[in-house]
Design a protein around this motif. Structure first.
Motif, PDB file in Angstrom:
ATOM      1  N   CYS A  65       2.605   1.485  -3.411  1.00 41.36           N
ATOM      2  CA  CYS A  65       1.118   1.691  -4.905  1.00 41.36           C
ATOM      3  C   CYS A  65       0.951   3.119  -4.065  1.00 41.36           C
ATOM      4  N   ASN A  66       1.153   3.846  -3.766  1.00 41.19           N
ATOM      5  CA  ASN A  66       0.606   5.580  -2.695  1.00 41.19           C
ATOM      6  C   ASN A  66       1.361   5.693  -1.781  1.00 41.19           C
ATOM      7  N   ALA A 114       1.275  -1.359  -0.004  1.00 44.81           N
ATOM      8  CA  ALA A 114       0.117   0.293   0.475  1.00 44.81           C
ATOM      9  C   ALA A 114       0.604   1.236   0.082  1.00 44.81           C
ATOM     10  N   VAL A 132      -2.495   5.254   5.145  1.00 43.60           N
ATOM     11  CA  VAL A 132      -3.042   4.420   4.342  1.00 43.60           C
ATOM     12  C   VAL A 132      -2.805   3.141   4.640  1.00 43.60           C
ATOM     13  N   SER A 180      -6.032  -0.231  -5.660  1.00 45.11           N
ATOM     14  CA  SER A 180      -6.833   1.111  -4.949  1.00 45.11           C
ATOM     15  C   SER A 180      -6.977   0.931  -3.290  1.00 45.11           C
ATOM     16  N   VAL A 181      -6.936   1.870  -2.513  1.00 43.91           N
ATOM     17  CA  VAL A 181      -6.570   1.682  -1.606  1.00 43.91           C
ATOM     18  C   VAL A 181      -8.119   0.869  -0.760  1.00 43.91           C
ATOM     19  N   SER A 182      -9.610   1.612  -1.666  1.00 47.28           N
ATOM     20  CA  SER A 182      -9.975   0.415  -1.074  1.00 47.28           C
ATOM     21  C   SER A 182     -10.013  -1.323  -0.920  1.00 47.28           C
ATOM     22  N   ALA A 183      -9.077  -1.482  -2.257  1.00 49.96           N
ATOM     23  CA  ALA A 183      -8.526  -2.662  -1.955  1.00 49.96           C
ATOM     24  C   ALA A 183      -8.177  -3.901  -1.385  1.00 49.96           C
ATOM     25  N   GLY A 231      -6.881  -4.675  -7.795  1.00 51.02           N
ATOM     26  CA  GLY A 231      -6.734  -2.777  -8.056  1.00 51.02           C
ATOM     27  C   GLY A 231      -5.301  -3.148  -7.295  1.00 51.02           C
TER      28      GLY A 231
END
Length: 165
Positions: free
Chosen positions: A10-11, A7, A17, A68-71, A66
């Motif tokens: 990726c972010n 995470a 996060v 994404s933060v939600s993933a 993916g």
């Protein structure tokens, strides 16, 4: 934990996060403990462990869907949830397989094995993420889950054959 490392990768620069990924993983690890025991009593440890393995497979599916933060949040929660189900069911199965005089020793050896495995996996997670990437690390879980499900199925079939005899 490799999810928080991925995470962050990726972010970048979003420590919040990674912290939330860890937070939701911990919630997933311990919240189901309130229902796992009664579930084990009601439907049996093999079925609960199978549910845990399927939840872990769902965690993989979400994780590879993916970056994404939600993933990351959902997959980490599911990872903790599946871990909890499998750990509690496995502990129950361990107790069933030993005499009362052996259970304490067996439990301590299992806890040692779990701790050593978790430590080595945590140490290796950075190397795995950097070398293989997030998606292959997740797919690497599937063969282990397949073996676990096959072993539980085998145990279920053996118990059914014994109960019929």
């Amino acid at each position: 934990m490799s999810a928080s490392l991925a995470a962050d990768k990726c972010n970048p620069l979003h420590v919040d996060v990674s912290a939330n990924v860890i937070r939701w993983h911990l919630i997933g690890m311990f919240l189901p403990a309130f229902v796992a025991g009664p579930m084990i009593d009601r439907i049996g440890p093999r079925r609960v462990a199978s549910v845990g393995a399927l939840v872990l497979a769902a965690s993989v599916a979400v994780a590879v869907s993916g970056i994404s933060v939600s993933a990351f949040l959902v997959s980490s929660f599911l990872l903790g949830f599946g871990w909890n189900m499998m750990l509690l069911a496995g502990t129950t199965l361990l107790g069933e397989g030993h005499d009362a005089s052996e259970r304490g020793h067996a439990q301590s050896l299992m806890e040692l094995g779990n701790s050593v495995t978790a430590t080595l996996a945590s140490i290796a997670s950075g190397v795995l993420i950097a070398g293989a990437g997030w998606v292959p690390v997740n797919y690497g879980v599937l063969p282990v889950l397949t073996v676990a499900l096959l072993l539980m199925w085998r145990g279920y079939v053996a118990r059914q054959a014994t109960s019929r005899a």
